[in-house]
Design a protein around this motif. Structure first.
Motif, short mmCIF file in Angstrom:
data_model
loop_
_atom_site.label_atom_id
_atom_site.label_comp_id
_atom_site.label_asym_id
_atom_site.label_seq_id
_atom_site.Cartn_x
_atom_site.Cartn_y
_atom_site.Cartn_z
N ILE A 1 76.51 -35.65 27.71
CA ILE A 1 77.48 -36.35 26.86
C ILE A 1 76.75 -37.17 25.80
O ILE A 1 77.10 -37.15 24.61
CB ILE A 1 78.40 -37.25 27.71
N LEU A 2 75.73 -37.89 26.23
CA LEU A 2 74.95 -38.71 25.30
C LEU A 2 74.23 -37.84 24.28
O LEU A 2 74.13 -38.20 23.10
CB LEU A 2 73.94 -39.55 26.10
N LEU A 3 73.76 -36.68 24.72
CA LEU A 3 73.13 -35.73 23.79
C LEU A 3 74.12 -35.31 22.71
O LEU A 3 73.78 -35.29 21.52
CB LEU A 3 72.64 -34.51 24.57
N GLY A 4 75.35 -34.99 23.11
CA GLY A 4 76.37 -34.61 22.13
C GLY A 4 76.67 -35.72 21.15
O GLY A 4 76.79 -35.48 19.93
N LEU A 5 76.78 -36.95 21.65
CA LEU A 5 77.05 -38.09 20.78
C LEU A 5 75.93 -38.30 19.77
O LEU A 5 76.17 -38.56 18.58
CB LEU A 5 77.24 -39.36 21.62
N MET A 6 74.68 -38.20 20.24
CA MET A 6 73.54 -38.38 19.35
C MET A 6 73.48 -37.29 18.28
O MET A 6 73.18 -37.56 17.12
CB MET A 6 72.24 -38.42 20.14
N MET A 7 73.76 -36.06 18.67
CA MET A 7 73.71 -34.97 17.70
C MET A 7 74.77 -35.14 16.63
O MET A 7 74.53 -34.90 15.44
CB MET A 7 73.83 -33.63 18.41
N VAL A 8 75.97 -35.56 17.02
CA VAL A 8 77.03 -35.83 16.05
C VAL A 8 76.59 -36.96 15.11
O VAL A 8 76.77 -36.89 13.89
CB VAL A 8 78.35 -36.21 16.76
N ALA A 9 76.01 -38.01 15.69
CA ALA A 9 75.56 -39.15 14.88
C ALA A 9 74.46 -38.75 13.91
O ALA A 9 74.47 -39.18 12.74
CB ALA A 9 75.06 -40.27 15.80
N VAL A 10 73.52 -37.93 14.36
CA VAL A 10 72.40 -37.52 13.50
C VAL A 10 72.91 -36.69 12.33
O VAL A 10 72.53 -36.93 11.17
CB VAL A 10 71.36 -36.72 14.31
N VAL A 11 73.76 -35.72 12.60
CA VAL A 11 74.29 -34.87 11.52
C VAL A 11 75.12 -35.70 10.55
O VAL A 11 74.97 -35.58 9.32
CB VAL A 11 75.12 -33.71 12.11
N THR A 12 76.00 -36.54 11.08
CA THR A 12 76.84 -37.38 10.22
C THR A 12 76.00 -38.31 9.37
O THR A 12 76.23 -38.45 8.16
CB THR A 12 77.82 -38.21 11.08
N TYR A 13 75.00 -38.95 10.00
CA TYR A 13 74.13 -39.86 9.25
C TYR A 13 73.41 -39.11 8.14
O TYR A 13 73.29 -39.61 7.01
CB TYR A 13 73.11 -40.51 10.18
N ALA A 14 72.89 -37.91 8.44
CA ALA A 14 72.13 -37.15 7.45
C ALA A 14 72.99 -36.83 6.23
O ALA A 14 72.55 -36.99 5.07
CB ALA A 14 71.60 -35.86 8.07
N LEU A 15 74.22 -36.39 6.46
CA LEU A 15 75.10 -36.04 5.35
C LEU A 15 75.49 -37.26 4.52
O LEU A 15 75.47 -37.23 3.29
CB LEU A 15 76.34 -35.34 5.89
N ILE A 16 75.83 -38.36 5.22
CA ILE A 16 76.21 -39.59 4.50
C ILE A 16 75.03 -40.17 3.73
O ILE A 16 75.16 -40.57 2.57
CB ILE A 16 76.78 -40.63 5.49
N ALA A 17 73.86 -40.20 4.37
CA ALA A 17 72.68 -40.78 3.72
C ALA A 17 72.26 -39.98 2.50
O ALA A 17 71.82 -40.54 1.49
CB ALA A 17 71.52 -40.86 4.72
N ALA A 18 72.40 -38.65 2.57
CA ALA A 18 72.03 -37.81 1.43
C ALA A 18 72.93 -38.11 0.24
O ALA A 18 72.47 -38.22 -0.90
CB ALA A 18 72.12 -36.34 1.82
N ARG A 19 74.22 -38.25 0.49
CA ARG A 19 75.15 -38.57 -0.59
C ARG A 19 74.93 -39.99 -1.11
O ARG A 19 75.00 -40.25 -2.30
CB ARG A 19 76.59 -38.40 -0.12
N ARG A 20 74.63 -40.90 -0.19
CA ARG A 20 74.43 -42.30 -0.56
C ARG A 20 73.23 -42.47 -1.46
O ARG A 20 73.17 -43.39 -2.28
CB ARG A 20 74.27 -43.14 0.71
N SER A 21 72.23 -41.59 -1.31
CA SER A 21 71.03 -41.70 -2.13
C SER A 21 71.32 -41.43 -3.60
O SER A 21 70.54 -41.79 -4.48
CB SER A 21 69.95 -40.72 -1.64
N GLY A 22 72.47 -40.75 -3.88
CA GLY A 22 72.84 -40.49 -5.27
C GLY A 22 72.07 -39.36 -5.90
O GLY A 22 72.23 -39.09 -7.09
N GLU A 23 71.24 -38.66 -5.11
CA GLU A 23 70.42 -37.61 -5.70
C GLU A 23 70.80 -36.23 -5.20
O GLU A 23 70.51 -35.23 -5.84
CB GLU A 23 68.94 -37.87 -5.37
#
Length: 431
Positions: A185-207
């Motif tokens: 369960i924790l593995l699933g939560l972390m994987m969702v968090a990692v993917v979500t963070y990556a997509l949001i951070a990429a857009r937030r960078s503005g590049e």
């Protein structure tokens, strides 16, 4: 009075670690000795009970560390780890997003087995330059690698061997199925968090570099030399298959045995003619790689013995028992909102002062054992990702050229969210 003394000892050493004046490897034994002195333990008893007996208290844990580090060296020396990373990069081709997530997935898989700073340096030195060549900002590359590492580490034997010690399981008894279920369960939560963070951070960078960059040809398509046999690429998961497979049938198989079998599988499937030489060299280098973790475990053992002294337990137990842990809301708030106290080897850090607190909590029975262990597993994610005193955090920050505290600031919110959601699920399942 003892409780105030414990608080002062923690604050002093937390400050020293924060200022990088004293490393955790020295801080934990020093804290243990001071706590024993606070309990008025005679000098000879401090040396015998705290230092000598404490240093071997977690011997099974650091023997597992050495066995795992040996296998990590097998993966490195045989070229298996590098081959897995290269294949992931080649698979993505001209699709940077696929390459980035492929490398993160490989990092997750590798660190279910790999451990130690040597493994971080080896894998990071391969993965991080490729990710940065995709146009991913340096800090973001470091954060993504750190998050992926911690996701795989959920199943790492260092943690599971320590969990067995906390649960005080007999050698013949396999790990409870609820622990395995919650780990997934924790593995699933972390994987969702990692993917979500990556997509949001990429857009937030503005590049939007994560989406449109053209990867450097030489980075993602290295020269083809002698390829590692396909079957050898299964080596990182062999110990996990053995461990979880045996436990699923109620048979106790120690991680040490699983690692030895995994190491032999790796050398036999790559270059069996040099198997003896490779295993010997890997064992020697593995001891070197695992030494910092082993020394840390010795300090934790000393701290465990110190915090289990009767005067200390007498002072702390009433405080712990008085807290309303039977309330699911308090359980979630205490371990979730206070999870940043796992930083700087603090009172919720299983690799720091927290190990004594959790041991007392197991002893008093303020929570069902599985619920308490699930809370520890959630808090460990915050510590493993965000703690600036982690050697892997320091190396990653230096490699990508940012301050280690910057990694903490970037990762604290997502990992605390993972911790809180994990605690909510734990409360529903185990309380």
């Amino acid at each position: 009075m003892i409780a105030i003394g414990l608080l002062l000892i923690f604050l002093v050493f937390a400050t020293l670690m924060f200022m990088r004046k004293v490393p955790a490897l020295l801080a934990l034994p020093a804290i243990a000795v001071l706590i024993a002195a606070l309990a008025r333990l005679p000098g000879t008893d401090i040396l015998n009970t705290i230092v000598a007996q404490g240093s071997i208290k977690l011997a099974p844990v650091y023997v597992a560390v050495f066995a795992g580090a040996m296998m990590g060296r097998v993966l490195i020396q045989t070229g298996i780890a590098e081959e897995i990373i290269k294949r992931a990069a080649e698979f993505g081709g001209e699709r940077p997003l696929v390459v980035a997530f492929g490398l993160m997935l490989v990092t997750v898989v590798l660190f279910t087995t790999l451990q130690g700073l040597g493994a971080i340096i080896t894998v990071g030195s391969l993965v991080l330059p490729i990710m940065m060549s995709l146009g991913i900002p340096r800090k973001l590359a470091g954060v993504l690698f750190l998050l992926a590492f911690a996701t795989g580490f959920i199943f790492n034997p260092i943690l599971f061997t320590l969990y067995r010690q906390l649960l005080q399981l007999p050698e013949s008894q396999p790990m409870p199925g609820q622990v395995m279920t919650f780990a997934f369960i924790l593995l699933g939560l972390m994987m969702v968090a990692v993917v979500t963070y990556a997509l949001i951070a990429a857009r937030r960078s503005g590049e939007m570099l994560l989406m449109i960059a053209t990867p450097a040809e030489e980075a993602v398509k290295p020269e083809r030399g002698k390829r590692v046999p396909l079957i050898a690429l299964l080596t990182p998961v062999v110990p996990l298959i053995l461990f979880f497979g045996f436990n699923a049938f109620g048979i106790k198989l120690d991680f040490i045995a699983a690692f030895i079998i995994g190491s032999l599988f790796g050398v036999i499937t790559t270059n069996y003619r040099n198997a003896v030489k490779t295993v010997t060299a890997s064992a020697i280098k593995g001891i070197e790689d695992g030494a910092p973790a082993a020394i840390l475990m010795m300090g934790i053992g000393m701290l465990l013995n110190a915090l289990n002294l009767q005067p200390i337990k007498t002072a702390l137990e009433p405080l712990i028992v008085s807290l309303p842990f039977s309330s699911a809301l308090f359980y979630i708030a205490f371990f979730g909102l206070l999870s940043p106290l796992a930083l700087y080897r603090g009172p919720l850090n299983i690799f720091g002062i927290g190990v004594g607190l959790f041991t007392i909590m197991f002893g008093t029975g303020v929570l069902p054992a599985i619920a308490l262990l699930a809370a520890i597993m959630c808090v460990v994610q915050v510590q493993n990702v965000c703690d600036p005193t982690n050697t892997h955090n320091v190396w990653i920050a230096n490699f990508v050229g940012v301050r280690v505290e910057d990694l903490t600031k970037e990762t604290l919110l997502p990992t605390v969210l993972v911790c809180v959601v994990g605690l909510i699920i734990s409360a529903l399942l185990f309380l």
